[in-house]
Design a protein around this motif. Structure first.
Motif, PDB file in Angstrom:
ATOM      1  N   GLU A 130      74.144 106.258  17.926  1.00 49.27           N
ATOM      2  CA  GLU A 130      72.842 105.757  17.430  1.00 49.27           C
ATOM      3  C   GLU A 130      73.005 104.993  16.130  1.00 49.27           C
ATOM      4  O   GLU A 130      72.409 103.936  15.936  1.00 49.27           O
ATOM      5  N   ASP A 131      73.861 105.529  15.232  1.00 51.25           N
ATOM      6  CA  ASP A 131      74.063 104.885  13.928  1.00 51.25           C
ATOM      7  C   ASP A 131      74.548 103.450  14.081  1.00 51.25           C
ATOM      8  O   ASP A 131      74.349 102.622  13.207  1.00 51.25           O
ATOM      9  N   LYS A 132      75.253 103.177  15.182  1.00 47.95           N
ATOM     10  CA  LYS A 132      75.749 101.805  15.391  1.00 47.95           C
ATOM     11  C   LYS A 132      74.956 101.081  16.470  1.00 47.95           C
ATOM     12  O   LYS A 132      75.390 100.043  16.965  1.00 47.95           O
ATOM     13  N   ASP A 133      73.830 101.681  16.820  1.00 48.02           N
ATOM     14  CA  ASP A 133      72.976 101.079  17.838  1.00 48.02           C
ATOM     15  C   ASP A 133      73.739 100.860  19.150  1.00 48.02           C
ATOM     16  O   ASP A 133      73.583  99.833  19.814  1.00 48.02           O
ATOM     17  N   ILE A 134      74.576 101.839  19.471  1.00 46.05           N
ATOM     18  CA  ILE A 134      75.390 101.721  20.684  1.00 46.05           C
ATOM     19  C   ILE A 134      74.792 102.594  21.779  1.00 46.05           C
ATOM     20  O   ILE A 134      74.397 103.735  21.523  1.00 46.05           O
ATOM     21  N   SER A 135      74.719 102.068  22.995  1.00 47.02           N
ATOM     22  CA  SER A 135      74.186 102.905  24.078  1.00 47.02           C
ATOM     23  C   SER A 135      75.348 103.693  24.682  1.00 47.02           C
ATOM     24  O   SER A 135      76.364 103.122  25.074  1.00 47.02           O
ATOM     25  N   LEU A 136      75.173 105.010  24.694  1.00 49.95           N
ATOM     26  CA  LEU A 136      76.219 105.897  25.229  1.00 49.95           C
ATOM     27  C   LEU A 136      75.692 106.524  26.509  1.00 49.95           C
ATOM     28  O   LEU A 136      74.644 107.169  26.501  1.00 49.95           O
ATOM     29  N   SER A 137      76.395 106.286  27.620  1.00 52.19           N
ATOM     30  CA  SER A 137      75.927 106.933  28.848  1.00 52.19           C
ATOM     31  C   SER A 137      77.068 107.684  29.522  1.00 52.19           C
ATOM     32  O   SER A 137      78.232 107.261  29.462  1.00 52.19           O
ATOM     33  N   ILE A 138      76.716 108.817  30.120  1.00 51.98           N
ATOM     34  CA  ILE A 138      77.728 109.651  30.780  1.00 51.98           C
ATOM     35  C   ILE A 138      77.328 109.816  32.243  1.00 51.98           C
ATOM     36  O   ILE A 138      76.203 110.218  32.539  1.00 51.98           O
ATOM     37  N   GLN A 139      78.211 109.428  33.134  1.00 46.85           N
ATOM     38  CA  GLN A 139      77.897 109.495  34.562  1.00 46.85           C
ATOM     39  C   GLN A 139      78.904 110.414  35.248  1.00 46.85           C
ATOM     40  O   GLN A 139      80.106 110.137  35.229  1.00 46.85           O
ATOM     41  N   ILE A 140      78.395 111.501  35.819  1.00 46.53           N
ATOM     42  CA  ILE A 140      79.313 112.455  36.460  1.00 46.53           C
ATOM     43  C   ILE A 140      78.997 112.569  37.956  1.00 46.53           C
ATOM     44  O   ILE A 140      77.842 112.812  38.340  1.00 46.53           O
TER      45      ILE A 140
END
Ligand code: ADP
Length: 264
Positions: A130-140
């Motif tokens: 969030e601090d770098k405005d990055i979208s983090l997604s985890i797909q399992i």
């Protein structure tokens, strides 16, 4: 080569013989050199923040600085250099712990509940992204419920890879973590669309203290040991890791965990 010659006397007899031992010490020398390099690197890496902390403390205590804003700036530098020292010491301890660990056999391995662990890892990394405005997604992949891995190692491996994917990314970038089955293996992919790694550096990034851009790594709080730890973790857990990267397009790390290994 080291050659050792010993004359042998048989008791009460005049017969003599020689014992000749010829040993290839290339590996021993190589290991010894690696150890010396590591100690020299550790010394240097520890000295840099200590010298900087000492310098700023001396300046502050000399009373020569009146401007409150400059003082605050110096205190912040001391704080971040101290944090760097703490991370460095933690990483060195982790590595030395892993060094003395042999491969984990199947009977010693835990079964890591993938969903539960990835959930807690997501909560840990969310803020950084969030601090770098990055979208983090985890797909399992639902099929993949558990992986045979030491649970602490699993957590550290994921944190190190995701942390790098965020650190070496641009603002507004994207990090995707995928976990799925392929034949009899579990595959973990950590993919980013960040700065990438030049081809010539790829073979060396798992070495201790190797950084493509020292300044950038330092600024991002790196110790240069994250991927060396990852490589060790993967090895002791009977798994493999490889990387693909294109400069300015992004990097993907692939970890392959065999799901039904036989004890060696
Ligand atoms: P550091 O603490 O410097 O991040 P690591 O051992 O984790 O050390 O990584 C070694 C080097 O590999 C980094 O300094 C960086 O140059 C490069 N690197 C690692 N992960 C990535 C990534 N996802 N994208 C671009 N470069 C990376």
């Amino acid at each position: 080569l080291s050659i050792y010659v010993k004359q042998i006397y048989y008791s009460n007899s005049i017969k003599t013989g020689f014992l000749i031992v010829i040993q290839d010490i290339t590996q021993i020398r190589k290991y010894e050199n690696l150890r010396k390099d590591f100690v020299a690197n550790v010394t240097h890496e520890l000295k840099t923040p200590i010298t900087s902390i000492k310098g700023f403390i001396e300046t502050l205590t000399s009373g020569g600085i009146e401007d409150e804003n400059i003082k605050i700036k110096f205190y912040n530098i001391i704080d971040s250099e101290t944090n760097r020292l703490i991370h460095l010491v933690e990483d060195i301890l982790t590595l030395s712990g892993l060094d003395s660990q042999t491969t984990i056999t199947q009977s010693e391995q835990e079964l890591v509940n993938v969903m539960a662990y990835m959930d807690s890892i997501y909560s840990l990394m969310e803020k950084l992204a969030e601090d770098k405005d990055i979208s983090l997604s985890i797909q399992i992949d639902e099929e993949l419920k558990e992986v045979p891995f030491n649970s602490n190692h699993f957590k550290q491996l994921m944190i190190n890879l995701i942390d790098n994917a965020i650190k070496y990314n641009k603002n507004g970038g994207c990090v995707i973590v995928k976990m799925y089955m392929k034949e009899s293996n579990a595959i973990i992919e950590v993919q980013d669309d960040g700065i990438g790694i030049p081809k010539r550096d790829l073979p060396r990034i798992f070495e201790r203290f190797y950084r493509v851009d020292k300044g950038r790594s330092r600024q991002a709080g790196g110790t240069g040991l994250g991927l060396a730890i990852v490589k060790h973790i993967v090895q002791v857990n009977n798994s493999t890791i490889r990387v693909e990267s294109i400069v300015d397009k992004g990097t993907t790390f692939f970890v392959e965990i065999p799901l039904n290994t036989e004890d060696a």
